[in-house]
Design a protein around this motif. Sequence first.
Motif, PDB file in Angstrom:
ATOM      1  N   ARG A 218       1.795  38.594  37.150  1.00 24.86           N
ATOM      2  CA  ARG A 218       3.197  38.323  37.435  1.00 24.86           C
ATOM      3  C   ARG A 218       3.787  37.514  36.291  1.00 24.86           C
TER       4      ARG A 218
ATOM      5  N   THR B 181       9.326  32.455  42.054  1.00 23.54           N
ATOM      6  CA  THR B 181      10.032  32.938  43.242  1.00 23.54           C
ATOM      7  C   THR B 181       9.092  33.018  44.431  1.00 23.54           C
TER       8      THR B 181
ATOM      9  N   GLU C  42       8.664  35.557  38.401  1.00 26.91           N
ATOM     10  CA  GLU C  42       8.179  36.201  39.635  1.00 26.91           C
ATOM     11  C   GLU C  42       7.279  35.256  40.414  1.00 26.91           C
TER      12      GLU C  42
END
Length: 64
Positions: A13, A20, A17
């Motif tokens: 990731r 989040t 990402e």
Amino acid sequence: MLCTPTGHNPTSRTTPELATALRSTFYEWRQKGRGPRCIRLPNGSLRIRRSDFENWLMDCEDPS
């Protein structure tokens, strides 16, 4: 390791990402009362004292 043609691992990731995912998990735990104790600042931001975080983290450790 399986890589895409561009050389990136398809299961990795990006930093945004990951941030989040961590943010949503943190707020879910907080809503359920399972997160570390937080301080709400006058501007609405949340902060966690290092000592509260470390105590919470120790409580989360698997005793085995």
